[in-house]
Write a protein that holds these residues in place. Structure first.
Motif, short mmCIF file in Angstrom:
data_model
loop_
_atom_site.label_atom_id
_atom_site.label_comp_id
_atom_site.label_asym_id
_atom_site.label_seq_id
_atom_site.Cartn_x
_atom_site.Cartn_y
_atom_site.Cartn_z
N UNK A 479 0.79 -1.22 0.00
CA UNK A 479 0.00 0.00 0.00
C UNK A 479 0.83 1.27 0.00
N UNK A 480 2.14 1.18 -0.06
CA UNK A 480 3.02 2.36 -0.07
C UNK A 480 3.72 2.45 -1.42
N UNK A 481 4.31 3.63 -1.69
CA UNK A 481 5.13 3.84 -2.88
C UNK A 481 6.50 4.38 -2.45
N UNK A 482 7.47 4.21 -3.34
CA UNK A 482 8.84 4.65 -3.06
C UNK A 482 9.25 5.67 -4.12
N UNK A 483 9.76 6.85 -3.67
CA UNK A 483 10.17 7.91 -4.58
C UNK A 483 11.63 8.27 -4.33
N UNK A 484 12.44 8.33 -5.39
CA UNK A 484 13.82 8.80 -5.34
C UNK A 484 13.97 9.94 -6.34
N UNK A 485 14.89 10.85 -6.05
CA UNK A 485 15.19 11.93 -6.97
C UNK A 485 16.50 11.63 -7.69
N UNK A 486 16.65 12.19 -8.89
CA UNK A 486 17.83 11.92 -9.71
C UNK A 486 19.02 12.72 -9.19
N UNK A 487 20.22 12.07 -9.17
CA UNK A 487 21.45 12.73 -8.76
C UNK A 487 21.74 13.89 -9.70
N UNK A 488 22.12 15.06 -9.14
CA UNK A 488 22.36 16.26 -9.94
C UNK A 488 23.78 16.77 -9.73
N UNK A 489 24.34 17.42 -10.73
CA UNK A 489 25.68 17.98 -10.64
C UNK A 489 25.94 18.90 -11.81
N UNK A 490 27.05 19.65 -11.79
CA UNK A 490 27.33 20.65 -12.83
C UNK A 490 28.02 20.07 -14.06
N UNK A 491 27.66 18.85 -14.48
CA UNK A 491 28.23 18.24 -15.68
C UNK A 491 27.31 17.13 -16.15
N UNK A 492 27.57 16.70 -17.39
CA UNK A 492 26.86 15.53 -17.91
C UNK A 492 27.67 14.29 -17.51
N UNK A 493 27.47 13.83 -16.30
CA UNK A 493 28.32 12.79 -15.73
C UNK A 493 27.89 11.38 -16.08
N UNK A 494 28.89 10.49 -16.27
CA UNK A 494 28.66 9.05 -16.43
C UNK A 494 29.63 8.33 -15.51
N UNK A 495 29.33 7.09 -15.17
CA UNK A 495 30.22 6.37 -14.28
C UNK A 495 30.14 4.87 -14.55
N UNK A 496 31.17 4.14 -14.07
CA UNK A 496 31.15 2.69 -13.97
C UNK A 496 31.76 2.34 -12.62
#
Length: 576
Positions: A479-496
Motif C-alpha cells: 500500500x506504499x510507494x517509493x520515490x527517489x530523486x535523480x542525482x544532480x551535478x554541474x556536468x553531464x556525468x557518467x560512471x562505472x
C-alpha cells in the motif's frame, strides 16, 4: 717424412699442421691417408666429386657336380574300352628312388674394403623469404588490453614476453584494409599455428610458433600462452602499425655439395666345390581306360495355327430434314434502334428511345433496374450523373448529414461536427506513437524525437525539468510507494563501478572512447579486507592500470567522466 706419427689403423698425421688455425680451418685426409689442414669457405660451397670405385676381387672356382641316378622303367598303357559306362582305371607304377645330393663347396673369404674418398664442402644456405602479409593491425601497448578495432595487444610488455605465459589478442577487424572481418580465418587456425608480426615503420619483429589454446572472445580472438617465439629489433611504440602473417613462408635452402669419392673394393674369395647328384627312381605302369555310353535322339516340335479374319463395319444413319425459314414485319424502322415484341405473331417494333450504335446504349426515358447492378470498370471508367439523385433507403438527413462509405463499401449517411463548416477546427499531422504538441495556434503535430509506445516515453534531445524523480510501488511495504530523486551535478556525468584484483587492470566499456572526454576521467579506490596503499598507474579511455605499494591488489572502484556534447553545459544563466 719428418715429424710424422701413426695412430690406429695406420692413419698418418703430418707434423706440419699450423699452430694458429682460423675459425674455418678443417682437417682432411688426402689420397695417401695423410691428415692435413684446409681452409673452408665462410659460406658453404658445392660438394666434391665422388671418388672412383675399387676393383672387385677374383671369384673362387666352382666345385664339381655329383653324378645323376638312373631313371626307373615306365609301366604299360591300358587299352581303351567301348562307349557306355567308364572302365576302371589301371594302377599307377611305383616311382624310382631319387639319388642323394652332393655336398656344397665352402665359400671363399671376402676381400677387404677400400678406403672412402674425402667429402666435398657444403653449399651456401638460401636467403629467408618475406612473409605473405595478410593485413595491418595497430599495436596497443597497454599490457593485457582488450584490442580496439584494428588493434592487437599482448598479455606482457614487449620487453617481458615469455613462452608459456604471454597471450596474444587480435581484433577480428583489421586496421588496413579497414572494415574487413577475419573471424573465418581465425576460427580455422589450430594450436600449432604460426603467427609473424612485422613492424611497418621500425625493426620490431615477433615470430610465434604454437599456442596452448585459441578462443573466440566475441569481437576478438585470444591466442593463449605462446609455446615458442623469436623477438628481434626495437621495442615498438603504442599505435605502431604491424603486418600480421598467419603461416609465413621460409626462404629457399642452398644446394648440397656432391659426395666424396668412394674407396676401392676388396677382392672376393673362391667358391667351394658342389656335391654329386643322386640317382632317380623308375616310373610305375599306367591302368586301362573304360568305354563311354551312347546318347539318345531329340523329339520334333508341333506346327502353329492360322489367325481369324476381322468383321466388317456397320453403315451410318441418315440425317434429319431441315426446318422451314420464318419471316417478321418490323414497324417504326430507324437506324440503331433496338426491336421489341409487339405481342402480335410476326411483328416487331423498332424503339426510337432505345438505341445502340455498336459502343453506346442510349435510353431516352426512365430506366428501372432490379437486382445487383455493376456500372463501369472501377480501374478505368468514370460514371457521370447529370440529374438529381435520390436514395430512398438513406433517410431525409439534416444540414450536417454527409454520405460515407463504410467498411463493406456501402454508401450511408452520417452526422458530422458542425465546426467542419466553420473555422475553428484544429489542423494536425503526425505518425504512430508520436506525442502531439502545438506547432501554432490551431495546429497539432508530432515528431520522431518524442514518442510513446504505451510503455516507454522516448526523448531524443534535452529534457529540462525543475525536479526529476522516479516513483514506484514500494518493494517491501504493502500500500506504499517509493520515490527517489535523480542525482544532480554541474556536468553531464557518467560512471562505472566494480572490483579490481590480480593484474590491476580496469577495463572500461568499449564505447567510452567515443562517449567521454579522456581528461575528465577520475578514479576512486577502496581497499577490501585490510588496508592497502592502492594507487592509479595509468588512465585512458580503454583501460585503467592500478598498482599497490604493499600487498596484493584487491579494491572496489568508481570511475567518473564527463559525457561529450556539441556544446558545453551552461550552469548559470540570466533569465529573460
Amino acid at each position: 717424412m719428418a715429424n710424422e706419427f701413426k695412430i690406429k689403423n695406420g692413419l698418418i698425421i703430418s707434423g706440419t699442421l699450423p699452430t694458429a688455425p682460423t675459425e674455418n680451418t678443417v682437417l682432411v685426409i688426402d689420397a695417401n691417408g695423410v691428415v692435413k689442414t684446409k681452409e673452408a669457405a665462410a659460406t658453404s660451397g658445392t660438394s666434391g666429386s665422388s671418388g672412383s670405385s675399387g676393383t672387385s676381387g677374383s671369384s673362387g672356382s666352382s666345385g664339381s657336380s655329383g653324378s645323376s641316378g638312373t631313371s626307373g622303367s615306365s609301366g604299360t598303357s591300358g587299352s581303351s574300352g567301348s562307349s557306355g559306362t567308364s572302365g576302371s582305371s589301371g594302377s599307377s607304377g611305383t616311382s624310382g628312388s631319387s639319388g642323394s645330393s652332393g655336398t656344397s663347396g665352402s665359400s671363399g673369404s671376402s676381400g677387404t674394403s677400400g678406403s672412402s674418398g674425402s667429402s666435398g664442402t657444403s653449399g651456401s644456405s638460401g636467403t629467408s623469404g618475406s612473409p605473405s602479409y595478410t593485413a595491418i593491425w595497430k599495436y596497443n601497448s597497454t599490457q593485457g588490453a582488450l584490442p580496439g578495432v584494428g588493434e592487437f595487444s599482448l598479455g606482457s610488455a614487449w620487453g617481458s614476453i615469455s613462452a608459456g605465459s604471454t597471450d596474444l589478442a587480435i581484433r577480428e577487424v583489421s586496421y588496413d584494409p579497414s572494415g574487413v572481418n577475419w573471424s573465418t580465418l581465425f576460427s580455422g587456425l589450430n594450436s600449432n599455428a604460426s603467427i609473424t608480426l612485422v613492424s611497418k615503420t621500425s625493426t620490431a619483429r615477433l615470430a610465434i610458433q604454437g599456442f596452448n589454446s585459441i578462443g573466440d572472445e566475441g569481437n576478438y580472438y585470444l591466442f593463449t600462452n605462446m609455446v615458442a617465439f623469436q623477438k628481434t629489433g626495437a621495442t615498438p611504440s603504442n599505435g605502431e602499425e604491424f603486418y600480421i602473417d598467419f603461416g609465413g613462408q621460409n626462404g629457399s635452402s642452398g644446394t648440397s655439395g656432391s659426395s666424396g669419392s668412394s674407396g676401392t673394393s676388396g677382392s672376393s674369395g673362391t667358391s667351394g666345390s658342389s656335391g654329386s647328384s643322386g640317382t632317380s627312381g623308375s616310373s610305375g605302369s599306367s591302368g586301362t581306360s573304360g568305354s563311354s555310353g551312347s546318347s539318345g535322339t531329340s523329339g520334333s516340335s508341333g506346327s502353329s495355327g492360322t489367325s481369324g479374319s476381322s468383321g466388317s463395319s456397320g453403315t451410318s444413319g441418315s440425317s434429319g430434314s431441315s426446318g422451314t425459314s420464318g419471316s417478321a414485319t418490323i414497324t417504326n424502322l430507324g437506324n440503331n434502334r433496338i426491336t421489341t415484341s409487339t405481342g402480335v405473331q410476326g411483328e416487331l417494333n423498332a424503339e426510337a428511345n432505345l438505341t445502340f450504335d455498336g459502343s453506346t446504349l442510349t435510353v431516352a426515358g426512365a430506366l428501372s433496374v432490379e437486382g445487383n447492378t455493376t456500372l463501369g470498370n472501377g480501374a478505368v471508367d468514370t460514371i457521370i450523373i447529370n440529374g438529381r439523385t435520390q436514395a430512398t433507403n438513406l433517410g431525409t438527413g439534416t444540414d450536417d448529414t454527409v454520405l460515407i462509405l463504410d467498411a463493406s463499401n456501402n454508401i450511408k449517411t452520417d452526422e458530422i461536427d458542425s465546426r467542419v463548416w466553420g473555422s475553428s477546427l484544429v489542423d494536425g499531422s503526425g505518425a504512430a506513437n508520436q506525442v502531439t504538441f502545438w506547432s501554432d495556434a490551431n495546429t497539432v503535430t508530432g515528431a520522431n524525437e518524442l514518442t510513446w509506445d504505451g510503455n516507454e516515453l522516448a526523448i531524443q534531445g534535452v529534457l529540462t525539468a525543475e525536479e526529476k524523480n522516479f516513483d514506484i510501488p514500494h518493494p517491501s511495504k504493502e500500500g506504499w510507494r517509493l520515490r527517489h530523486s535523480v542525482l544532480e551535478g554541474p556536468e553531464r556525468g557518467v560512471y562505472v563501478r566494480g572490483k579490481v584484483t590480480n593484474d590491476g587492470i580496469i577495463t572500461l566499456p568499449s564505447y567510452w572512447k567515443d562517449l567521454v572526454y579522456e581528461d575528465s576521467i577520475t578514479v576512486q579506490l577502496t581497499a577490501i579486507g585490510k588496508s592497502r596503499a592502492h594507487h592509479v598507474v595509468n588512465v585512458n579511455t580503454t583501460t585503467i592500470t592500478v598498482g599497490c605499494t604493499f600487498g596484493s591488489i584487491n579494491a572496489y572502484y568508481h570511475v567518473y567522466a564527463e559525457r561529450k556534447s556539441d556544446a558545453p553545459l551552461v550552469i548559470e544563466y540570466e533569465t529573460k
